[in-house]
Motif scaffolding. Structure first.
Motif, PDB file in Angstrom:
ATOM      1  N   THR A   1       0.813  -1.219   0.000  1.00 17.18           N
ATOM      2  CA  THR A   1       0.000   0.000   0.000  1.00 17.18           C
ATOM      3  C   THR A   1       0.847   1.269   0.000  1.00 17.18           C
ATOM      4  O   THR A   1       0.305   2.361   0.116  1.00 17.18           O
ATOM      5  CB  THR A   1      -0.937   0.021   1.221  1.00 17.18           C
ATOM      6  N   VAL A   2       2.186   1.122  -0.125  1.00 15.99           N
ATOM      7  CA  VAL A   2       3.072   2.277  -0.124  1.00 15.99           C
ATOM      8  C   VAL A   2       3.909   2.281  -1.400  1.00 15.99           C
ATOM      9  O   VAL A   2       3.906   1.313  -2.174  1.00 15.99           O
ATOM     10  CB  VAL A   2       3.998   2.269   1.109  1.00 15.99           C
ATOM     11  N   GLN A   3       4.644   3.366  -1.610  1.00 16.71           N
ATOM     12  CA  GLN A   3       5.498   3.468  -2.784  1.00 16.71           C
ATOM     13  C   GLN A   3       6.571   2.380  -2.764  1.00 16.71           C
ATOM     14  O   GLN A   3       7.013   1.939  -1.698  1.00 16.71           O
ATOM     15  CB  GLN A   3       6.165   4.845  -2.813  1.00 16.71           C
ATOM     16  N   PRO A   4       7.023   1.940  -3.956  1.00 16.42           N
ATOM     17  CA  PRO A   4       7.992   0.835  -4.018  1.00 16.42           C
ATOM     18  C   PRO A   4       9.254   1.075  -3.185  1.00 16.42           C
ATOM     19  O   PRO A   4       9.756   0.135  -2.544  1.00 16.42           O
ATOM     20  CB  PRO A   4       8.326   0.751  -5.512  1.00 16.42           C
ATOM     21  N   ALA A   5       9.773   2.299  -3.182  1.00 12.81           N
ATOM     22  CA  ALA A   5      10.987   2.565  -2.406  1.00 12.81           C
ATOM     23  C   ALA A   5      10.755   2.352  -0.920  1.00 12.81           C
ATOM     24  O   ALA A   5      11.621   1.837  -0.200  1.00 12.81           O
ATOM     25  CB  ALA A   5      11.468   3.999  -2.671  1.00 12.81           C
ATOM     26  N   LEU A   6       9.573   2.735  -0.438  1.00 16.47           N
ATOM     27  CA  LEU A   6       9.252   2.524   0.973  1.00 16.47           C
ATOM     28  C   LEU A   6       9.030   1.043   1.264  1.00 16.47           C
ATOM     29  O   LEU A   6       9.447   0.533   2.308  1.00 16.47           O
ATOM     30  CB  LEU A   6       8.011   3.332   1.352  1.00 16.47           C
ATOM     31  N   GLN A   7       8.369   0.335   0.339  1.00 11.77           N
ATOM     32  CA  GLN A   7       8.131  -1.093   0.544  1.00 11.77           C
ATOM     33  C   GLN A   7       9.446  -1.850   0.651  1.00 11.77           C
ATOM     34  O   GLN A   7       9.586  -2.764   1.479  1.00 11.77           O
ATOM     35  CB  GLN A   7       7.297  -1.664  -0.605  1.00 11.77           C
ATOM     36  N   THR A   8      10.422  -1.472  -0.162  1.00 15.08           N
ATOM     37  CA  THR A   8      11.738  -2.116  -0.089  1.00 15.08           C
ATOM     38  C   THR A   8      12.357  -1.913   1.286  1.00 15.08           C
ATOM     39  O   THR A   8      12.912  -2.843   1.887  1.00 15.08           O
ATOM     40  CB  THR A   8      12.670  -1.547  -1.173  1.00 15.08           C
ATOM     41  N   ALA A   9      12.240  -0.694   1.808  1.00 13.90           N
ATOM     42  CA  ALA A   9      12.774  -0.408   3.144  1.00 13.90           C
ATOM     43  C   ALA A   9      12.023  -1.204   4.206  1.00 13.90           C
ATOM     44  O   ALA A   9      12.633  -1.750   5.138  1.00 13.90           O
ATOM     45  CB  ALA A   9      12.693   1.086   3.429  1.00 13.90           C
ATOM     46  N   PHE A  10      10.702  -1.282   4.089  1.00 13.94           N
ATOM     47  CA  PHE A  10       9.900  -2.037   5.056  1.00 13.94           C
ATOM     48  C   PHE A  10      10.366  -3.500   5.105  1.00 13.94           C
ATOM     49  O   PHE A  10      10.453  -4.102   6.173  1.00 13.94           O
ATOM     50  CB  PHE A  10       8.423  -1.999   4.677  1.00 13.94           C
ATOM     51  N   ASP A  11      10.623  -4.075   3.924  1.00 18.59           N
ATOM     52  CA  ASP A  11      11.016  -5.477   3.869  1.00 18.59           C
ATOM     53  C   ASP A  11      12.401  -5.706   4.474  1.00 18.59           C
ATOM     54  O   ASP A  11      12.663  -6.757   5.065  1.00 18.59           O
ATOM     55  CB  ASP A  11      10.999  -5.969   2.421  1.00 18.59           C
ATOM     56  N   GLN A  12      13.284  -4.721   4.337  1.00 14.91           N
ATOM     57  CA  GLN A  12      14.667  -4.895   4.776  1.00 14.91           C
ATOM     58  C   GLN A  12      14.877  -4.557   6.247  1.00 14.91           C
ATOM     59  O   GLN A  12      15.710  -5.173   6.918  1.00 14.91           O
ATOM     60  CB  GLN A  12      15.602  -4.033   3.918  1.00 14.91           C
ATOM     61  N   LEU A  13      14.130  -3.586   6.770  1.00 13.44           N
ATOM     62  CA  LEU A  13      14.325  -3.148   8.154  1.00 13.44           C
ATOM     63  C   LEU A  13      13.809  -4.191   9.135  1.00 13.44           C
ATOM     64  O   LEU A  13      12.794  -4.841   8.900  1.00 13.44           O
ATOM     65  CB  LEU A  13      13.598  -1.826   8.394  1.00 13.44           C
ATOM     66  N   GLN A  14      14.515  -4.332  10.247  1.00 10.68           N
ATOM     67  CA  GLN A  14      14.076  -5.173  11.345  1.00 10.68           C
ATOM     68  C   GLN A  14      13.516  -4.285  12.454  1.00 10.68           C
ATOM     69  O   GLN A  14      13.858  -3.096  12.543  1.00 10.68           O
ATOM     70  CB  GLN A  14      15.241  -6.010  11.876  1.00 10.68           C
ATOM     71  N   PRO A  15      12.638  -4.820  13.313  1.00  9.71           N
ATOM     72  CA  PRO A  15      12.097  -4.009  14.409  1.00  9.71           C
ATOM     73  C   PRO A  15      13.203  -3.352  15.235  1.00  9.71           C
ATOM     74  O   PRO A  15      14.199  -3.989  15.588  1.00  9.71           O
ATOM     75  CB  PRO A  15      11.315  -5.037  15.242  1.00  9.71           C
ATOM     76  N   GLY A  16      13.013  -2.044  15.486  1.00  4.50           N
ATOM     77  CA  GLY A  16      14.011  -1.277  16.237  1.00  4.50           C
ATOM     78  C   GLY A  16      15.015  -0.556  15.370  1.00  4.50           C
ATOM     79  O   GLY A  16      15.829   0.225  15.883  1.00  4.50           O
ATOM     80  N   GLN A  17      14.989  -0.798  14.043  1.00  2.33           N
ATOM     81  CA  GLN A  17      15.967  -0.172  13.153  1.00  2.33           C
ATOM     82  C   GLN A  17      15.424   1.105  12.523  1.00  2.33           C
ATOM     83  O   GLN A  17      14.221   1.232  12.262  1.00  2.33           O
ATOM     84  CB  GLN A  17      16.383  -1.144  12.047  1.00  2.33           C
ATOM     85  N   LEU A  18      16.347   2.043  12.268  1.00  7.65           N
ATOM     86  CA  LEU A  18      16.051   3.320  11.608  1.00  7.65           C
ATOM     87  C   LEU A  18      16.626   3.277  10.205  1.00  7.65           C
ATOM     88  O   LEU A  18      17.772   2.845   9.997  1.00  7.65           O
ATOM     89  CB  LEU A  18      16.680   4.462  12.407  1.00  7.65           C
ATOM     90  N   SER A  19      15.844   3.732   9.236  1.00  6.09           N
ATOM     91  CA  SER A  19      16.329   3.705   7.848  1.00  6.09           C
ATOM     92  C   SER A  19      17.262   4.870   7.568  1.00  6.09           C
ATOM     93  O   SER A  19      17.295   5.869   8.295  1.00  6.09           O
ATOM     94  CB  SER A  19      15.144   3.770   6.879  1.00  6.09           C
TER      95      SER A  19
END
Length: 338
Positions: free
Chosen positions: A169-187
């Protein structure tokens, strides 16, 4: 710097508008409560939160005045535009249907900071500003405080809290970040068209297929051994009743019809319903009455009176209504300030 200057100008304009309303006064107790809420979000104490802010260059008295303006502005906008921000039952139900459909997809609990390029001097300035903010947060500045101070997103007033976001439901660049980040991490800064995001991944969860449905029924008893003619008569009787039935009157009609039984099935997980009921529970529109359904007990009409995504964190009707209304208020507030 440009983002901070814009925020300062906006605060000054809001203060000037608030000064026109003598009855709109924000108390010290309200400011104290706001600081306590922000500290709780950051999982710290109010004193530690203020200390964090001061280390980031924001004095305590400056913070209190900013919050006083924010609280007053929310009260002003809420009082002036609350009727225009209201959402219809149909809008809430549509949003809940979308949530239910998305319940099987992965979901992300995120905080967001958005720097709008047009407000800070261009895309490169937004990227440079985002890099500075990331460095500040890595050095200990609370994410919620930075979001309140610098974010141009509607979530800024909530410390950047975007809630649970569904995959896709978000832009592709954000979705990529969502998939890569783990809980507690800052992009790192994430450039998108028109600006730059910073994402804080608070939590993740797999999708759940749980779907809760509220149903009522009326039935004419006809056991498995009933003659075909009896089943046909029961079906004909219910078909005759069906056009005038609603979720509100179905049980009352059952008491006035000889040989018809009615019951409120309450809210249940679709997977736990009788197999003959599951198709109706999954496919029928909320507020509709099914065609006659045959079971080993008899012939039934089912009223689907509500549906929502299941699980302990699934939002209620009131929570979805409040979220949609707050989104409308945020949009109206931005128009009003301009």
């Amino acid at each position: 710097q440009q983002q901070a200057l814009n925020a300062l100008i906006e605060q000054r304009l809001q203060d000037e508008e608030l000064a026109k309303f003598d009855t709109l006064k924000v108390t010290d107790a309200e400011v104290d409560q706001e600081i306590a809420d922000m500290a709780a979000q950051a999982e710290t104490t109010p004193a530690n939160y203020i200390a964090f802010m001061e280390r980031g260059g924001i004095r305590a008295d400056t913070l209190r005045e900013q919050l006083r303006t924010e609280i007053g502005w929310r009260q002003l906008v809420g009082g002036r535009f609350n009727s225009r921000a209201r959402v219809s039952r149909a809008q809430v139900e549509q949003s809940m249907r979308q949530l239910t459909a998305a319940a099987t997809k992965p979901q992300y609990l995120v905080g967001e900071i958005y720097l709008e390029a047009s407000r800070v001097g261009g895309q490169q300035a937004a990227l440079n500003g985002a890099q500075q903010l990331v460095r500040q947060m890595v050095e200990g500045a609370p994410f919620q405080a930075v979001a309140r101070q610098f974010s141009a997103a509607p979530t800024a007033a909530r410390g950047g809290d975007a809630g649970w976001v569904v995959q896709g439901t978000v832009q592709p660049a954000l979705q990529t970040a969502f998939d890569q980040l783990q809980p507690g991490q800052l992009s790192n800064p994430i450039p998108v068209e028109g600006g730059v995001y910073i994402i804080y991944m608070r939590d993740k969860r797999d999708g759940t297929a749980t779907s809760l449905v509220s149903m009522k029924q009326i039935m004419v008893q006809a056991p498995e051994s009933a003659a075909p003619a009896d089943v046909a008569a029961a079906t004909q009787k219910l078909e005759a009743l069906r056009p005038g039935l609603t979720c509100d009157n179905i049980l009352q009609r059952a008491t006035s019809e000889r040989g018809v039984l009615g019951s409120d099935l309450g809210e249940a997980d679709v997977a736990n319903l009788a197999p003959q009921f599951q198709q109706v529970a999954r496919a029928a529109e909320v507020g509709t009455i099914s065609s006659p359904v045959r079971t080993t007990l008899g012939v039934h009409l089912l009223a689907v009176c509500g549906r929502r995504a299941g699980g302990p964190d699934a939002p209620t009707f009131q929570q979805v209504e409040s979220r949609l209304q707050n989104q409308n208020l945020a949009m109206l507030a931005r128009r009003y300030s301009r």
